[in-house]
Every structure is written in C-alpha cells, then in structure tokens.
Design a protein around this motif. Structure first.
Motif, PDB file in Angstrom:
ATOM      1  N   LEU A 163       0.320  18.614   1.147  1.00  0.00           N
ATOM      2  CA  LEU A 163      -0.843  17.884   1.422  1.00  0.00           C
ATOM      3  C   LEU A 163      -1.037  16.590   0.677  1.00  0.00           C
ATOM      4  O   LEU A 163      -1.808  15.716   0.858  1.00  0.00           O
ATOM      5  N   THR A 164       0.106  16.245  -0.265  1.00  0.00           N
ATOM      6  CA  THR A 164      -0.355  15.151  -0.945  1.00  0.00           C
ATOM      7  C   THR A 164       0.978  14.159  -1.056  1.00  0.00           C
ATOM      8  O   THR A 164       0.995  13.297  -1.523  1.00  0.00           O
TER       9      THR A 164
ATOM     10  N   LEU B  63       1.152  16.810   7.280  1.00  0.00           N
ATOM     11  CA  LEU B  63      -0.280  17.306   6.581  1.00  0.00           C
ATOM     12  C   LEU B  63      -1.022  16.443   5.825  1.00  0.00           C
ATOM     13  O   LEU B  63      -2.256  16.336   5.637  1.00  0.00           O
ATOM     14  N   PHE B  64      -0.149  15.485   4.903  1.00  0.00           N
ATOM     15  CA  PHE B  64      -1.079  14.720   4.035  1.00  0.00           C
ATOM     16  C   PHE B  64      -1.673  13.848   4.671  1.00  0.00           C
ATOM     17  O   PHE B  64      -2.573  13.155   4.253  1.00  0.00           O
ATOM     18  N   VAL B  65      -1.212  13.337   5.909  1.00  0.00           N
ATOM     19  CA  VAL B  65      -2.119  12.177   6.711  1.00  0.00           C
ATOM     20  C   VAL B  65      -3.742  13.033   6.996  1.00  0.00           C
ATOM     21  O   VAL B  65      -4.474  12.215   6.966  1.00  0.00           O
ATOM     22  N   ALA B  66      -3.532  14.288   7.525  1.00  0.00           N
ATOM     23  CA  ALA B  66      -4.742  14.918   7.735  1.00  0.00           C
ATOM     24  C   ALA B  66      -5.697  15.023   6.421  1.00  0.00           C
ATOM     25  O   ALA B  66      -6.725  14.950   6.635  1.00  0.00           O
ATOM     26  N   ASN B  67      -5.004  15.261   5.388  1.00  0.00           N
ATOM     27  CA  ASN B  67      -5.760  15.374   4.160  1.00  0.00           C
ATOM     28  C   ASN B  67      -6.211  14.028   3.860  1.00  0.00           C
ATOM     29  O   ASN B  67      -7.615  13.937   3.441  1.00  0.00           O
ATOM     30  N   ALA B  68      -5.635  12.979   3.933  1.00  0.00           N
ATOM     31  CA  ALA B  68      -6.170  11.649   3.707  1.00  0.00           C
ATOM     32  C   ALA B  68      -7.217  11.091   4.465  1.00  0.00           C
ATOM     33  O   ALA B  68      -8.271  10.408   3.976  1.00  0.00           O
ATOM     34  N   LEU B  69      -7.118  11.363   5.632  1.00  0.00           N
ATOM     35  CA  LEU B  69      -8.349  10.933   6.657  1.00  0.00           C
ATOM     36  C   LEU B  69      -9.469  11.872   6.744  1.00  0.00           C
ATOM     37  O   LEU B  69     -10.021  11.774   7.694  1.00  0.00           O
TER      38      LEU B  69
ATOM     39  N   LEU C 127       0.981  -1.152  -0.106  1.00  0.00           N
ATOM     40  CA  LEU C 127      -0.082  -0.098  -0.226  1.00  0.00           C
ATOM     41  C   LEU C 127       0.809   1.233   0.048  1.00  0.00           C
ATOM     42  O   LEU C 127       1.737   1.386   0.534  1.00  0.00           O
ATOM     43  N   GLU C 128       0.708   2.276  -0.701  1.00  0.00           N
ATOM     44  CA  GLU C 128       1.351   3.607  -0.880  1.00  0.00           C
ATOM     45  C   GLU C 128       0.432   4.552  -0.788  1.00  0.00           C
ATOM     46  O   GLU C 128      -0.829   4.826  -0.955  1.00  0.00           O
ATOM     47  N   GLY C 129       1.000   5.732  -0.416  1.00  0.00           N
ATOM     48  CA  GLY C 129       0.410   7.073  -0.388  1.00  0.00           C
ATOM     49  C   GLY C 129      -0.872   7.192   0.446  1.00  0.00           C
ATOM     50  O   GLY C 129      -0.828   6.521   1.538  1.00  0.00           O
ATOM     51  N   MET C 130      -1.774   7.878  -0.037  1.00  0.00           N
ATOM     52  CA  MET C 130      -2.951   8.014   0.666  1.00  0.00           C
ATOM     53  C   MET C 130      -3.667   6.741   0.864  1.00  0.00           C
ATOM     54  O   MET C 130      -4.317   6.467   1.942  1.00  0.00           O
TER      55      MET C 130
END
Length: 387
Positions: free
Chosen positions: A97-98, A120-126, A16-19
């Motif tokens: 963000l990504t 921040l990308f984790v907050a964006n993903a969730l 699994l990768e990224g978002m």
C-alpha cells in the motif's frame, strides 16, 4: 520584454517521489482522471485478488460498488501477510500500500498484470480513504489510510471468520471530480478475464442506487470457445456450426496458447488477441502467427480439394478473414510488450509456435469435417473470384 536568457540548472528541477508524485501527476500512473482512470484503479486492486485465484490460493473474487462511492474488493485467499517480510502470497500489507516497488516481482504466466501497471500504492495515494481487512491464520487485522498515509495502526480486531482480504477505497473527488465507474465497462473487462482464465470466478455488484441494484457473476469453464460464442452473440450474428478451439503448451515460447475461431456466413473480421490476459489491440507475434497458420492451412486445403486451380493465386488474409470471429490468447513466463502503450506482443518465438499449432489443429479439423470444411473454404474461394 526582458531579453535576459533563462537558465535551467539543477536548482530548478523539481523531483517528486512516492505518494506526492502520484497525487501531483495522476495521469502518468492511471492514464486519466476520468472514468478510464477510475477503472484502472479498480482493475489494479482487483488483479491482486485475481492472481491469488489463478495461483490456486483463492476460489473467488467479489467487487462491489458501494452506495457512498467506494469500491470494495474481497477474496477468500490466504489473506495479505501483515508482517514486513510478507509471505508466500506476496509482500506485506504496508509494502503493497505504500511502496512504489513492492518486494514481489512478476509472477509469470498467471500474473494478469503482465508485470507492469499501477500498483496498489497508486490506488491508496489517489483515495481520500482506504480500509483494508486481512483475515489470516485465524486473526482479523484492520487498518485505515487517507490519501496514502496510514491514519490508524494495523490493529487486531478479533478472530477471523475464514481467510481472505477485503480492501475498500473511496477515490478522491479532488482528483477525479464527479467521474463515476461504469458498471458495464467494469463488467466487460472482468468478463474477458473470466473467459481467458477458466478457473476464475468473479462477481460484480452495483449498490450505488438502492432502486436499481445490479449484480453479475462471471465464470466460463468453456474458455476461449465460449468467448467466441459471446462475441458472435453480441453482434447478433447468424452463425452455424461449432466453434473450433484448441490449447497447447509449447516450451519453445515458455508458455501456453489457446485459440478459438468460427466463420460466420458474412461480415467483418473480429479477431481479439491477448497476452497474459492483457488485450493486445496492436497485435504482435501471437496474432501474426495465427494469421500465418490460418492462411497456410486454408490455402493448402483449397488446393488439395481443387477448389483453387494451379493458376489461381493464394487466398489473402483479408479474404480468409471475412466473417471470421477468433480469440488468440497466449500466457508466457516472460512476456515482452512493444510500443509506447505496450499493446503489442514482441516475443519472437511465439509467432512460429502459434502458426504451427493453428496449421496442425485446424488442418485436422478440416480433414475430419469435410462437408463443413468445403462449405467454409468454398465460400472464401467464391468470394475471392467475385473480386
């Protein structure tokens, strides 16, 4: 039941990768999908703004819990760069963000994230929805995301009134269920940050219930001594005398230290230690150095004033710590944390630096305040003899 052995080869491994990885295994990034995980998201988004204040790029941070379940974090800094290359204040908006590894690295002693944690990308993903507004160089730019994916392009929205960044996110109920942020829990952490960073001005506002709005502004120019007074006040302690506090920069540990302490008449020890504004409940070299210095100077004073005889053993750490409230904070260019939870500081030079500073400053205070010093150390000695 079949006896056929199960084979595990490369074809059975799921990568699994990224978002996708964050949404599939959120606990790996934020610890839980309950209140603690929600708070982690809020802190990570807020830390970016706090770092701008501590670097002198911004003056204040405001966090608001909105009526529709969102969290808005606003600052008056230079605004997040919106171009791919980023700028002096960090990586560009899209990278923040990504991407799991934004271009900017650890920012040293003024980085309250201590160089790790969810980005921040984790907050964006969730988040089921996230909006960002960057006010920079006279232009206001906005963009919206859903579950980590941009649903609108970065758009110029007219002239900017001042500069700064406002990021609002709505945690995904499919991940967090009916979990909610605790106003008190968020305020406690922001209060710690304000005590440990004298220049920080941070406010928290709760607008989730129209009949019960709450707001608190946190700013403590007094630093760690104010923190000790707050801890004593929280416990309803009956205290007398001033808080002893000092700061020092020491190149041997590539950082600064701040210590504040006060003895109450009785009660359990309350020692809180921090490294780069991160709580270290596991202690580490800074806390060990504090205890080394404390034991050395208290025993030296007790023997110098003949409160202890040659036949008496040294006062131990447990006896010296009775009734003690203390805050030990170090800020290092390159902190090294130990343990699976990274709650213990491992930088070995810190121990000697903190220990020496405690001996010098507390020793000077004891010499300059003989009446108070004799009362404090005498009480410790009497307690030891009763044992």
């Amino acid at each position: 039941m079949s006896e056929e052995p199960i084979s595990y080869d490369a074809g059975r491994i799921q990568v699994l990768e990224g978002m996708e990885a964050v949404r599939k295994r959120p606990g790996m990034y934020i610890g839980s999908t309950g209140e603690r995980g929600l708070h982690h998201l809020v802190f990570e988004v807020t830390y970016r703004a706090v770092n701008d204040v501590l670097a002198g790029r911004a003056g204040s941070v405001g966090v608001t819990l909105t009526p529709d379940g969102g969290v808005r974090v606003a600052d008056d800094g230079p605004g997040v760069p919106t171009d791919e290359a980023g700028g002096d204040s960090g990586p560009g908006l899209e990278a923040l963000l990504t991407r799991t590894e934004p271009a900017a690295g650890y920012a040293g002693r003024h980085d309250v994230t201590a160089g790790f944690g969810a980005l921040l990308f984790v907050a964006n993903a969730l988040s089921r929805r996230l909006t960002v507004e960057a006010r920079r160089e006279g232009v206001r730019r906005v963009q919206e995301y859903a579950c980590g994916v941009a649903v609108t392009p970065l758009t110029d929205a007219g002239p900017a009134d001042g500069s700064g960044t406002t990021l609002t996110f709505w945690p995904d109920a499919e991940i967090f269920g009916d979990a909610e942020c605790s106003f008190e829990g968020l305020a406690d952490r922001f209060r710690e940050l304000a005590f440990l960073n004298r220049g920080l001005d941070i406010s928290l506002t709760d607008r989730r219930r129209s009949d019960e709005p709450r707001s608190v502004r946190l700013r403590f120019p007094g630093g760690a001594p104010d923190f000790v007074a707050h801890l004593d006040g929280q416990a309803g302690a009956d205290v007398q005398g001033e808080v002893i506090g000092f700061e020092r920069e020491d190149p041997r540990m590539a950082g600064t230290l701040e210590v504040a302490l006060r003895w109450r008449g009785s009660g359990e020890e309350r020692v809180r230690s921090f490294a780069n504004s991160r709580p270290t409940p596991g202690g580490g070299s800074h806390e060990t150095g504090f205890r080394d210095g404390l034991a050395a100077v208290v025993n030296a004073y007790a023997r110098g004033q003949r409160l202890l005889t040659e036949a008496d053993p040294d006062l131990d750490a447990e006896r010296i710590g009775e009734g003690l409230t203390a805050v030990v904070s170090v800020k290092l260019d390159e902190p090294r944390f130990e343990g699976s939870t990274r709650d213990r500081l491992g930088n070995s030079p810190v121990r000697a630096c903190v220990g020496q500073a405690v001996q010098e400053h507390l020793g000077r205070w004891l010499a300059e305040h003989p009446e108070r010093a004799t009362a404090v150390v005498g009480r410790i000695v009497r307690g030891a003899r009763r044992d």
